[in-house]
Structure formats: C-alpha cells, structure tokens
Scaffold this active site. Structure first.
Site, PDB file in Angstrom:
ATOM      1  N   LYS A 227      -6.200   4.516   8.300  1.00  0.00           N
ATOM      2  CA  LYS A 227      -5.047   5.292   7.816  1.00  0.00           C
ATOM      3  C   LYS A 227      -5.353   6.787   7.800  1.00  0.00           C
ATOM      4  CE  LYS A 227      -3.066   1.565   5.024  1.00  0.00           C
ATOM      5  NZ  LYS A 227      -2.840   1.024   3.677  1.00  0.00           N
TER       6      LYS A 227
ATOM      7  N   SER B  51       0.814  -1.215   0.000  1.00  0.00           N
ATOM      8  CA  SER B  51       0.000   0.000   0.000  1.00  0.00           C
ATOM      9  C   SER B  51       0.851   1.270   0.000  1.00  0.00           C
ATOM     10  CB  SER B  51      -0.940   0.005   1.218  1.00  0.00           C
ATOM     11  OG  SER B  51      -0.198   0.022   2.412  1.00  0.00           O
TER      12      SER B  51
END
Length: 789
Positions: free
Chosen positions: A699, A656
C-alpha cells in the site's frame, strides 16, 4: 498538531548475520542443513508417529504448498531409519495354487530371496524341459513300454482267438469290419452266407444259427468289456511307468533345491506341490498336445511353462526402510492390478500377470501421497481405508467391483500389510475429511502442522543461511557471498510481512536462488552477489507486473482521478491491495463523503449496489457506531452521509479503509479540508483505536509510485496503524526518500491522531459535555447543534 514520522531505520530491518562468524564469507564455507528450518513441531509429530507401530497412527501433513513438507519428511526418513528395531521386511512372490488356479498362493521370503528363488526355478524348468523328453527317448523306456503293449496284445489275441475257435466249431465266423467293429456271420462251407443263401436254409437251421450267434454275441460283449478294462489297466501302467521315469528325473533336480531352501517351509511345500503337478502334467514337457503346450508356454518373458513361473511382486534390494512417493495415486498404481494376455486370439490371465502397486512396494515402510490427488481418483480413498483397517492387501479387480459383473478373474491370497501412510494436504481438505469422514480421525491420528514462518533472531538467521547453503549444494549452483545471503534473508522477511519473522515458504527461496544463479552465470560471475539477487528480483517482478503497470498508467494519463496535493473537504486517499495469482500490489483510491439533511444514517453506496463485501460492510457499521458515540450522545445526528469509493467498478472488501472513511465523514461534517498529500490505511474498532491491516508494504509503495507519477513534494506520506510498524520492509527508494525528508510514514494508535494529521488541527477531546470549539470535532459538533435547533 505535529506528529513525528517514523525514521528510515525503522522501515526496514537489515540482515547483519551476527550469528555467522566473520570467516564464513560464502555458502561454500557453510555446512548444509539436513532438515527444513523452523519446522520442529512438524518434525516431532512425524517422529512420534513413526515410533508407534500400532494401527491408525498414520500422518496427515498440513500446510500450504511450497513449505517443504515432502522434503522435510523425506530428509528425516532417509536420515533416521525408523526401522532400526521394528518391522521385518520381506520379499513377496505369487506362485500357482495347483489345487485351485484361481487363488494364487503368496510366498513370504526373506529380503533379497525373491529374485534368486525365481532364477532357481527358471533354471530348474530349463533343465526339465530338456531332460524329461530325453528320459522318454531311450531303449530302456521303449522296451518297458513295448513289454506292456505286448502283454495287452497277447491278452486281447488270446481272448478273441478262443471266441473265434468256439464260433468256428459252430460254423460261425468272427470277422473285423472296415469300421473296426466285430461281426459274427453264419458260414456256408468255407464262405459266409449271403442274405439270399441264408433265407434258402430251412427254418430250423436258421433258428439254430440265430441262437448260436446270439450266445456268441453275449460272450463277445463280455470280452469287449474285458478288453476295455485291460486297456485302462494298460494306460494306468503306462502312466505309472511315465511317472516313475519322470519322478527319477524331477526328484533328481528338485532335491538339491529342497536342500538349499530347507529352512523355508513355504518354499519346501511349494516345491513338493510343484513336483506332484509336473508328474500329473507331463504332456506340457513331452509336447503331446500342441495347442495346450503352446498356450502354456505363451510366457511374456521366457520360454518356460507359465504355471511354474515365480512372480516376484516385491523384491527388497536391501533391508533399508522402504520409502515410496506415489505421484499419481490412481487405483491400479496404489493397489496393483492383474493384466490380461492374448495368445492366438485367446485372452487369458494367471498369477504371473499380477502386478504390484505402491502399497506392495511400501509394505514395511512408508507411502507418501498428496491428499487431494488421492481424493480426486475414484475408489482410491475407500480402498485405502479398507486396506488400513484390515491390514491386508487384497488384489481384487477394479473392473469387477465397478461393473458388478461376474467376469472370471483371479482371487490372489491377500498379503499382510504393515505400512505408514503420510498424506500431504491443506487445511481445507483436512477440515473436510474430519467433518465428513468418521474413519479419517481413526486412521490418521497424527497431524504434522507445518509453520508458515519463524522468529527472526541471530540464531534463526544462521539456520536460514545454512538452509540457503543446502539448496545451493543440492542443485550445484554458484555459491552466494555473505551480502547475497543477507539480501535473501531480508527478502524472506518481506515475504513474511514482518521484520521479526522469516518466511518458511522454501519454494519461493529455492526459485529465487535458481533465478539468481541463472543471472550470475549469464554475467559470467564466479559467485552470486547481492547485485545478482536484486536483478533477479527485478526480473521476477517485471514478469508478473503487467496489470500493475496498466493501472499505474491510468494515473499517468488522468483516467483515474487522484489528488496528491492540496486540501479538499470530504475527500481522502485510501489505500488498497490488488492481487493476481502470482503478484500483489498497492494502489490509492479516492474515498468521498457527502452529507445531507437526514436521520444520522451512513449510506454505504458500495453495499447498496452489492459491490461491497461483508467485511467492508462490517467496517462501515463500526465507524457508524463510533460516529454516533462522538456526536449522538444526547441527540440524533441530523445528517445522512453518503460514502463511496470513487471509480471503483469491481468488488470492494476488507475493513482497512474504515479509518479513511471516518476521516472523510468528519471532514464533511466539520467542513475542515483534508490534506490530499497524505494517504491513510487502517481498520478501527468502536472506540476509535487503530487496528492492523494486511499488505501495508504494498500500500505504501503503491501510493509512493502514484506520487512519483503525479509529482513529488516533501509533504507527502502515509498514515498506518502503530501495530503495523513491525510489518514494514519497504523498498530502498522509499527508504532514501524518508531519510531525505521527502516522504513520511506516520504510525498512529487512534483515529483522532489521523484526523489531526490530515486536517492540521487538533481533533479534540470530550470535556464537560463538549469538544473544544477550535478543534475539528468541536467545529463539527457546533454545526450539528445549529442544525438541531
């Protein structure tokens, strides 16, 4: 280049409960849901398996813990009795095999007959224990037995009297010694000869006496044999007399029982065999041998002869389909066992000490067990397969199988087995069984696959509301008002990490409801409201967020270096997720890229020191390939890049961060600084297209929290892949900040958009063999070309 950030209303999907009529203001007015919501596929699999009676159609229910697998199956089985047209149920009893006590006989009785039959036999024994001694304690029996004794005595006296007379005529006396032996002695007048007097006789007379005595001894031995025969004949006659007397009593009590159970041949046969055995073992009732009688009466339940007890192994209280859940599936718990009893130092066992297992109780119905627990216990899996293949329940001693010893034990007659097994387990256990056990696929032909989530529509939200109502009703909780129901549904969507999905992890919802109910009751509320749900969620997070608070503190005190303002070349804020056993949260990571003269390699420091996982290494290789396609079309890139996660001392895995890493490298190549106010997350392919990642909510929230610690300003935000936009279910404080324009979330579909946002310049498109000179890629290309020259 300017890009529009996402609007606040796209970052969270509010539940409006459009499918629920306005008058339904709380769970009090909502009918509970009898089945687990969203598991139609698994329910159809269970229905299919239960409708097939052939061997091998057992069920393996697959899914994570907490999906409500067991609850759904139990509700279905209790609601739809699959036994409507099918398997007949029986009571199973063990009784003594009078021919061979090591092999007890099993009786198959109609449901509910076992206990009454056992009580009937107990009553019979109680009567016989009293009646039989009385039958032998009366004048009629005494006169008949005395008559037989007198006949024997008369015969004995006659035979011995004749011999005595014959001996007397020949001057020999027949006497009985103190030891009970017969003795022939020569007479000296009226007195028997002594040794001295006998020696003084003439030799001829001595010889004559010896000849006479020898002849008489031969006759005496013949009479002794005859006496033995007469005594045996007398014993037989007494035995016959006893049996006749006992038969009268026993048949008087057994006959009504035979009549009562005339439609059951197994019981009639047993009663006949029992009657015969009683007549052969009258001493048990007449108490002639105290030790044997004491042992035979050493029952653990009631004072009656053990050999005539009825051991009811399974009693069907009704004809309802038996459903058994075995929480501790060890060998004895499933297959039953044979106990040992000790009486006055003597260890013994018999059929009355046979104990049932869960397979006995589930016979004709369903047995539910946890697959991992079954596989963990020794010998259970092999025993289960053996029982399912043979369709018989053999009650063998586990100790004898394990030790291979010749210990004497019982071998009860096997019971026919007709049962459905439902195992609950995860995918890994299922794959292991399929791969390593060829019998598994034969015996468990049906897989009930439980979903983790369901589509979120107006109809499914209504179903979910009814599911919440069922938990409230089942557990006697306070009712939830409409807004509280909506908030719980939104929480479910957040758990599913998708605006368009609802989590089917029913354990999470049930736990949240319990804690919310506690919060509401503590506040003396009469109903669960949305404020109680929010408070319970905050408390839940507080309990598990110690590590998160510690790591955020490192940003506050400056231990972890991060910039949330300004511009820096070759430095970018990536986003990662940290997971504990019961909590997950996001944090920003500083990613840096430096360049030096070289051959175009990208040196992944994490991989070099073995802190990078395989997926992370793959992501770096993919961005390297994309980098080569940007700048290495006609010549080798003359730079070596070193890439790392700063202050990362644990393992790094996942791809990611690959878009963030590429942007840092492009910045290092071009010298264009990156805006540190913006963090980025997202994977990419070899064509630069943004790919979705996990944990997007955590996140964004993690970066927002760090921005709050370091100082907020209105240029801050996060870049995410466009394909992650539907996963957003963000906290309300972030929604408020986005609505005010204090925080931004950009959704991109290509890494070039990220380059433009982070540098404030156009990324640049490849045209006629070059990138535009003012673009970021154009600046980088010109610098690389200059180095090549």
């Amino acid at each position: 280049m300017t890009m529009k950030s996402l609007q606040a209303d796209t970052l969270y999907r509010t539940c409006t409960l459009n499918g629920l009529d306005a008058e339904f203001s709380s769970t009090k007015h909502l009918a509970p849901l009898n089945e687990i919501v969203g598991q139609e596929r698994a329910q159809q699999a269970v229905e299919f398996a239960m409708s097939i009676k052939e061997k091998g159609y057992n069920i393996y229910a697959i899914g994570r813990n907490g999906l409500g697998k067991r609850t759904m199956v139990l509700r279905y089985l209790n609601r739809h009795d699959p036994n409507g047209d099918a398997t007949p149920l029986y009571d199973w009893c063990y009784v003594a095999n009078f021919e061979d006590t090591r092999t007890p006989i099993v009786l198959k009785l109609k449901p509910g007959m076992g206990i009454p039959f056992k009580k009937d036999i107990e009553k019979l024994m109680q009567r016989l224990v009293k009646a039989l001694p009385l039958a032998f304690d009366n004048e009629m029996y005494y006169s008949r037995s005395e008559q037989l004794k007198n006949q024997l005595a008369e015969k004995q006296q006659t035979a011995l009297g004749n011999l005595t007379e014959q001996a007397k005529e020949q001057k020999v006396s027949l006497t009985l010694t103190t030891q009970g032996d017969y003795q022939l002695v020569a007479m000296n007048g009226e007195e028997p000869h002594t040794e001295e007097s006998f020696v003084e006789l003439p030799e001829k007379e001595q010889e004559k006496f010896e000849t006479i005595i020898t002849a008489l001894e031969v006759k005496l031995r013949g009479i002794a044999r005859q006496l033995t025969d007469w005594e045996e004949e007398f014993s037989d006659k007494i035995q016959k007399l006893n049996e006749e007397v006992a038969l009268e009593v026993v048949s008087h009590f057994v006959k009504p029982l035979k009549k009562q159970y005339r439609g059951h041949s197994e019981i009639k046969d047993y009663l006949t065999a029992m009657q015969k055995d009683i007549l052969e073992n009258l001493d048990i009732f007449l108490e002639e041998s105290e030790d044997q009688v004491a042992l035979s009466y050493a029952a653990l339940d009631k004072k009656m002869p053990r050999r005539y007890q009825v051991n009811v192994l399974v009693s069907q209280e009704s004809e309802h389909f038996p459903i058994v859940v075995e929480e501790s599936p060890n060998y004895h718990a499933i297959f039953g066992y044979i106990e040992n009893a000790t009486y006055k130092g003597t260890v013994f066992t018999d059929f009355s000490l046979i104990r049932s297992g869960s397979l006995h109780r589930a016979n004709g119905g369903v047995l539910l067990m946890d697959a991992v627990k079954v596989l963990e216990r020794p010998y259970v899996w092999d025993g289960l397969k053996r029982a399912l293949r043979s369709r018989k329940l053999n009650l063998s001693s586990l100790e004898r199988e394990v030790t291979l010893s010749g210990t004497i034990s019982l071998e009860p007659e096997p019971i026919p087995l007709d049962v459905k097994i439902i195992l609950f387990g995860d995918y890994q256990t299922y794959q292991l069984l399929v791969h390593y056990d060829p019998d598994f696929s034969e015996l468990f032909r049906v897989t009930a696959d439980f979903e983790d989530e369901m589509e979120r529509t107006d109809e499914s939200e209504l179903q979910y509301a009814r599911f919440i109502s069922s938990i409230v009703h089942d557990n006697g909780m306070l009712h939830c008002d409409r807004k509280a129901i909506a908030r719980i549904i939104e929480y479910s969507s957040r758990q599913a990490e998708d605006q368009n999905k609802l989590s089917l992890h029913s354990a999470d919802i049930a736990n949240l409801l319990r804690e919310t109910n506690y919060t509401a009751r503590a506040a003396n509320a009469n109903m669960i409201r949305v404020a109680h749900v929010e408070q319970a969620l905050l408390r839940q997070e507080k309990r598990v967020s110690r590590l998160q608070d510690q790591m955020l503190h490192t940003f506050r005190n400056g231990t972890t270096l991060i910039d949330t303002q300004g511009d820096v070349i070759g430095q970018i804020n990536g986003l990662s997720v940290v997971s504990t056993s019961d909590h997950r949260f996001g944090l920003p990571n500083r990613i840096t890229a430096t360049t030096s003269w070289g051959e175009g390699e990208v040196m992944d420091i994490e991989r070099s020191v073995k802190l990078g996982g395989r997926i992370h290494s793959k992501g770096v290789m993919i961005l390297t390939a994309y980098l080569s396609s940007l700048f290495g079309k006609s010549a080798r890139i003359p730079l070596t890049t070193h890439l790392t996660f700063e202050q990362s001392y644990g393992g790094v895995d996942g791809d990611s961060a690959s878009m963030a890493e590429l942007c840092a490298i492009i910045s290092a190549f071009s010298g264009c600084p990156i805006n540190q106010s913006i963090a980025i997350t997202g994977s990419m392919n070899q064509f630069g297209q943004a790919q979705p990642i996990g944990g997007v909510n955590e996140k964004i929230e993690g970066y927002f929290d760090v921005c709050t610690i370091k100082g907020r300003h209105n240029n801050q935000g996060v870049i995410i892949p466009q394909s992650n936009a539907h996963n957003l279910m963000l906290r309300k404080d972030i929604l408020t900040a986005v609505e005010k324009g204090d925080f931004h979330i950009w959704a991109i579909s290509h890494v070039s958009e990220a380059i433009s946002l982070l540098t404030g310049k156009d990324a640049g498109d490849w045209q006629d063999g070059n990138y535009p000179p003012e673009s970021v890629l154009g600046i980088a290309q010109n610098k690389l070309n200059a180095m090549r020259k």
